[in-house]
Write an enzyme that holds these catalytic residues in place. Structure first.
Site, PDB file in Angstrom:
ATOM      1  N   HIS A   1       5.360   1.106   8.925  1.00 33.65           N
ATOM      2  CA  HIS A   1       5.686   2.508   9.209  1.00 33.65           C
ATOM      3  C   HIS A   1       4.660   3.093  10.166  1.00 33.65           C
ATOM      4  O   HIS A   1       3.458   2.934   9.977  1.00 33.65           O
ATOM      5  CB  HIS A   1       5.702   3.327   7.911  1.00 33.65           C
ATOM      6  CG  HIS A   1       6.072   4.756   8.154  1.00 33.65           C
ATOM      7  ND1 HIS A   1       7.378   5.170   8.226  1.00 33.65           N
ATOM      8  CD2 HIS A   1       5.312   5.847   8.401  1.00 33.65           C
ATOM      9  CE1 HIS A   1       7.412   6.462   8.494  1.00 33.65           C
ATOM     10  NE2 HIS A   1       6.168   6.898   8.602  1.00 33.65           N
TER      11      HIS A   1
ATOM     12  N   ASP B   1      11.296  15.849  -0.451  1.00 35.35           N
ATOM     13  CA  ASP B   1      10.651  15.753   0.868  1.00 35.35           C
ATOM     14  C   ASP B   1      11.542  16.338   1.953  1.00 35.35           C
ATOM     15  O   ASP B   1      11.052  16.998   2.862  1.00 35.35           O
ATOM     16  CB  ASP B   1      10.295  14.301   1.192  1.00 35.35           C
ATOM     17  CG  ASP B   1       9.704  14.195   2.595  1.00 35.35           C
ATOM     18  OD1 ASP B   1       8.640  14.799   2.814  1.00 35.35           O
ATOM     19  OD2 ASP B   1      10.316  13.578   3.475  1.00 35.35           O
TER      20      ASP B   1
ATOM     21  N   ARG C   1       8.055  22.909   5.987  1.00 38.31           N
ATOM     22  CA  ARG C   1       6.758  22.724   6.666  1.00 38.31           C
ATOM     23  C   ARG C   1       6.890  22.937   8.164  1.00 38.31           C
ATOM     24  O   ARG C   1       6.011  23.504   8.815  1.00 38.31           O
ATOM     25  CB  ARG C   1       6.215  21.315   6.385  1.00 38.31           C
ATOM     26  CG  ARG C   1       5.657  21.166   4.983  1.00 38.31           C
ATOM     27  CD  ARG C   1       5.475  19.708   4.631  1.00 38.31           C
ATOM     28  NE  ARG C   1       4.601  19.014   5.552  1.00 38.31           N
ATOM     29  CZ  ARG C   1       4.644  17.700   5.770  1.00 38.31           C
ATOM     30  NH1 ARG C   1       5.507  16.944   5.146  1.00 38.31           N
ATOM     31  NH2 ARG C   1       3.803  17.150   6.618  1.00 38.31           N
TER      32      ARG C   1
ATOM     33  N   SER D   1       4.734  12.791   1.830  1.00 40.14           N
ATOM     34  CA  SER D   1       6.037  12.710   2.472  1.00 40.14           C
ATOM     35  C   SER D   1       6.357  11.259   2.855  1.00 40.14           C
ATOM     36  O   SER D   1       7.423  10.722   2.525  1.00 40.14           O
ATOM     37  CB  SER D   1       6.012  13.615   3.720  1.00 40.14           C
ATOM     38  OG  SER D   1       7.079  13.358   4.570  1.00 40.14           O
TER      39      SER D   1
ATOM     40  N   LYS E   1       8.835   8.217   0.443  1.00 41.50           N
ATOM     41  CA  LYS E   1      10.012   7.557   1.019  1.00 41.50           C
ATOM     42  C   LYS E   1       9.816   6.042   1.088  1.00 41.50           C
ATOM     43  O   LYS E   1      10.750   5.278   0.856  1.00 41.50           O
ATOM     44  CB  LYS E   1      10.285   8.110   2.425  1.00 41.50           C
ATOM     45  CG  LYS E   1      10.823   9.540   2.371  1.00 41.50           C
ATOM     46  CD  LYS E   1      11.035  10.130   3.751  1.00 41.50           C
ATOM     47  CE  LYS E   1       9.745  10.465   4.437  1.00 41.50           C
ATOM     48  NZ  LYS E   1       9.797  11.413   5.518  1.00 41.50           N
TER      49      LYS E   1
HETATM   50  N1  URA Z   1       6.534  11.641   8.986  1.00 41.15           N
HETATM   51  C1  URA Z   1       7.018  11.928   7.755  1.00 41.15           C
HETATM   52  O1  URA Z   1       7.924  11.263   7.258  1.00 41.15           O
HETATM   53  N2  URA Z   1       6.474  12.950   7.097  1.00 41.15           N
HETATM   54  C2  URA Z   1       5.474  13.693   7.591  1.00 41.15           C
HETATM   55  O2  URA Z   1       5.027  14.590   6.921  1.00 41.15           O
HETATM   56  C3  URA Z   1       4.987  13.402   8.875  1.00 41.15           C
HETATM   57  C4  URA Z   1       5.533  12.343   9.558  1.00 41.15           C
END
Ligand code: URA
Length: 432
Positions: A82, A161, A168, A183, A187
């Site tokens: 990621h 999220d 946000r 966040s 995931k």
């Molecule tokens: N990517 C995400 O999935 N969440 C964030 O808060 C920032 C980047």
């Protein structure tokens, strides 16, 4: 438990308990806590941060707000990568088939771009017919069949999220370490991977502008992963200048294929090999990083990684002929060359502003509802440290409009030509 008391404790710098974080996440997901209280919580967190224990609990509460993908039907150690987001960052596209070609299952749930950053899913959709939306059963079957799938989130992953991220975005609370860590990791844990390599970007094109902040974010995410038994590590890589030589969707698919053909630009090829070596070691397929790197180079040289990419395109409904004929992807009407206004050395290429230039051409989204023009973007002929002569080609702009005055100005304002400087180091640090 009243939300106002939870906000007050966070405002005063207290460490919140599991019960308090649960009350907030559950109440907000169900719509029982209003946006104005959630906004106050986010801002208090932005200023006061979270302890390591709070961060881990916050991520788990977000995870438990939705479903988890069960990948237990796929044999072997599943790995994923990621990136925290950047400009020209097409790393996943060549990297995933390279890993899969080594017989390591890679079930990748990816994202779309927003603002100046590009997203893997948007890039893949430049391939005619390519589908990123598979059901969970199709996703699992494809990974079982060919070790590889790159899709958008299935079902109800981390709904807390989804809501909080949107909030946000409009309350200036995106770039907070505990909020980003929660966040991303909620995931990633929900996606069911066993091992995860995080590419944490630092520099002008990244959320984390300084290396110190990038390191803190990397440490927070690695700790959250390890707490749930995931094999997890992070690489801190540079995002002061764009990665590779292209920005824009068709152009980035072309460059990804060139990497798989062994002709990729040095910086992105190096990053792919660095991240990939860590993934191969985490998957237990090699004992050392050097051995892993050699294995990855071998699947580039023998064509197996390119073949795997073709298999994935075909499995997801796309036209694999694009590998040999890039003109099958959307093409821009005009290619306009921007020339160097003077001779010298490239001393700076501001990644975020060059990402904005591509977005203004239509290559990215300014808001979630915008549609993307896959054909447009930028090809950079020079990178930081390179020598350039006056009137030499600096950037080719791929555009559907002839008049690109605003974009041209933005590009020239954000490429500095000056004294000889050293090339920017790409890999800053490894966090385990
Ligand atoms: N990517 C995400 O999935 N969440 C964030 O808060 C920032 C980047």
């Amino acid at each position: 438990m009243r939300m106002v008391d939870i906000i007050e404790r966070k405002r005063n710098g207290a460490e919140l308990t599991k019960e308090e974080l649960h009350t907030f996440i559950e109440g907000y997901t169900k719509g029982e806590i209003p946006d104005y209280q959630a906004s106050a919580f986010l801002m208090a967190t932005y200023f006061n941060g979270m302890t390591a224990k709070e961060q881990a609990t916050f991520a788990l509460e977000m995870l438990h707000s939705g479903d988890e993908v069960d990948l237990s039907l796929i044999p072997g150690i599943k790995v994923d990568k990621h990136s925290t987001g950047g400009v020209g960052d097409k790393t996943s596209i060549p990297l995933a088939p390279m890993i899969a070609a080594l017989d390591i299952p890679i079930p990748m749930i990816s994202g779309r771009g927003l603002g100046h950053t590009g997203g893997t899913l948007d890039k893949l959709e430049a391939i005619p017919g390519f589908k990123v939306e598979l059901s969970e059963a199709e996703f699992i079957q494809q990974v079982k069949d060919i070790n590889l799938a790159i899709i958008s989130a299935t079902g109800n992953i981390a709904p807390a999220d989804k809501k909080l991220y949107a909030l946000r975005d409009v309350t200036a609370t995106v770039d907070s370490i505990p909020l980003i860590a929660g966040s991303i990791m909620s995931k990633k844990i929900a996606s069911g991977t066993d091992a995860l390599v995080l590419d944490v970007k630092t520099g002008s094109g990244a959320f984390m502008k300084t290396q110190e902040k990038a390191k803190a974010l990397a440490q927070a995410m690695v700790e959250i992963g390890k707490n749930v038994g995931m094999r997890c590590m992070a690489v801190i890589s540079d995002m002061n200048q764009p990665l590779g030589n292209t920005i824009g969707n068709t152009l980035e698919i072309e460059e990804s294929i060139e990497i798989l053909k062994g002709n990729g630009p040095k910086d992105i090829t190096d990053l792919v090999l660095t991240l990939g070596s860590q993934m191969v070691v985490l998957a237990g397929k090699a004992e050392t990083l050097e051995q892993a790197r050699e294995m990855l180079i071998e699947v580039l040289v023998n064509g197996k990684a390119l073949e795997k990419f073709g298999d994935m395109i075909e499995a997801q409904g796309g036209d694999r002929n694009i590998i040999d004929d890039y003109s099958l992807m959307p093409q821009a009407k005009y290619q306009i060359t921007i020339k160097a206004p003077k001779a010298g050395y490239i001393s700076k290429m501001t990644a975020d502003e060059l990402g904005v230039a591509s977005m203004l051409l239509g290559g990215g989204r300014q808001s979630k509802e915008d549609t993307i023009n896959y054909a447009v973007g930028l090809r950079l002929h020079k990178k930081v440290g390179d020598r350039v002569e006056k009137d030499e080609e600096l950037v080719t702009v791929y555009s559907d409009q002839k008049d690109i005055e605003q974009v041209e100005k933005l590009i020239l304002d954000n490429i500095e030509i000056g004294e000889k400087t050293n090339a920017v180091p790409l890999i800053h640090e490894i966090i385990k």
